[in-house]
Design an enzyme around this catalytic site. Structure first.
Site, PDB file in Angstrom:
ATOM      1  N   SER A 134     -13.116  34.067   3.506  1.00 42.50           N
ATOM      2  CA  SER A 134     -14.567  34.674   2.968  1.00 42.50           C
ATOM      3  C   SER A 134     -15.066  35.944   3.457  1.00 42.50           C
ATOM      4  CB  SER A 134     -15.399  33.794   3.171  1.00 42.50           C
ATOM      5  OG  SER A 134     -17.137  34.610   2.798  1.00 42.50           O
ATOM      6  N   TYR A 158     -21.117  28.565   9.698  1.00 41.95           N
ATOM      7  CA  TYR A 158     -20.750  29.366   8.183  1.00 41.95           C
ATOM      8  C   TYR A 158     -19.627  30.523   8.742  1.00 41.95           C
ATOM      9  CZ  TYR A 158     -18.608  30.066   3.351  1.00 41.95           C
ATOM     10  OH  TYR A 158     -18.163  30.671   2.959  1.00 41.95           O
TER      11      TYR A 158
END
Length: 328
Positions: A134, A158
């Site tokens: 990501s 995250y």
């Protein structure tokens, strides 16, 4: 229809997709089937409104219920279905949930990655693995846009989970010569995203309910937004290149439209396209999120000949139509 490198590459190719009930998983499976692939989906939770369920794709694929962090389960699937290509999409993908539940996020995103890669290492039929990192893996950087040579320095749950999973994939490539490559994408959007606390589906649903859309931040956070069909094409193109070019093992690629917008600009676009006069409810409650994140896709353009087919306006048009059909 997704663009592919060569006619016939996917015909009868055995493919495993983890995270099959997620946003990208549904579209990727649809595109793989259209190219003749034999698809096995790894599914943990039953999601009745997932794209693979709504489009009747379950009748055309193998479905295995289990957890990506279960290495023995993954190894059985890879062996019994003689899997050649793996798309590892399974993850806990919502930043807010990660901040509230860091352990489950790390279990899914980090342990899930090394468990699957170890299973792949023990499975000689596997020729290519594309694993999802990501833009969040970069953490906060002093220079924008992000390029692939920047350090991975996530700080919050995250972001850290993605930094770790990314580095683990690189480790397996460089230590064991595993045929794995990494995608780093901006925020996916498109029909099929059932995480309503995300800005695109949440805003569309609010408008359809005649409720003010909620913006958790101050609306000035800057992000990339990548339409899911462009994401599906990116994954398939990278997998094709990886299968034919060992030099790509361990490589990471950014995929982006390279047109960053603020959250408020995005919400305003959706309101305009839906003909709504509602004003967003800007709550300024977001914590532990990076102010500006956007990517350079120069490497993908040059080495993979990939480029997005959808502008943000095009993608939002298709996305709004999907949710209007779902929620009517």
């Amino acid at each position: 229809m997704v663009k592919v490198m060569s006619t016939g590459f996917w015909q009868d190719r055995s493919v495993l997709v983890t995270g099959a009930t997620g946003l990208l998983g549904g579209w990727l499976i649809k595109d793989l089937l259209a190219q003749g692939a034999s698809v096995t989906a790894m599914v943990r939770d039953w999601v009745p409104q997932a794209e693979i369920v709504r489009k009747g794709l379950l009748e055309r694929i193998n479905v295995a219920r289990g957890d990506v962090a279960d290495q023995e389960f993954a190894e059985r699937l890879l062996g019994e279905y003689e899997v050649q290509t793996v798309f590892h999409l399974a993850a806990q993908t919502v930043v807010g949930i990660a901040n509230l539940n860091p352990v489950s996020t790390l279990e899914s995103n980090v342990r899930g990655t090394w468990s699957l890669l170890e299973a792949c290492r023990r499975s000689p039929k596997v020729q290519a693995i594309v694993t999802a990192s990501s833009d969040k893996a970069y953490g906060a950087q002093p220079v924008l846009p992000y390029s692939e040579d920047m350090p991975l320095q996530g700080r919050h749950p995250y972001d850290v989970s993605k930094s770790c999973a990314d580095l683990i994939a690189q480790s397996y490539a460089h230590t064991f010569n595993l045929p794995v490559a990494i995608t780093r994408c901006g925020n996916f959007y498109g029909g099929g995203d059932l995480n309503w606390n995300r800005i695109v589906p949440g805003t569309i649903r609010s408008v359809m309910r005649r409720e003010r859309p909620i913006i958790r931040s101050d609306g000035k956070f800057v992000r990339d937004y990548l339409y899911v069909e462009d994401g599906s094409a990116a994954y398939m193109i990278l997998a094709e290149h990886l299968a034919g070019n060992p030099a790509l093992r361990g490589s990471a690629f950014n995929f982006s439209t390279e047109t960053p917008v603020t959250v408020l600009e995005l919400v305003d676009k959706i309101l305009y396209k839906m003909g709504s006069g509602l004003k967003p409810d800007v709550r300024n409650e977001a914590n532990y999120e990076i102010r500006e994140q956007f990517l350079s896709a120069k490497l993908a353009r040059e080495r993979l000949q990939w480029k997005p087919e959808f502008t943000l306006d095009d993608g939002l048009k298709h996305t709004i139509a999907w949710y209007q059909e779902l929620l009517k």
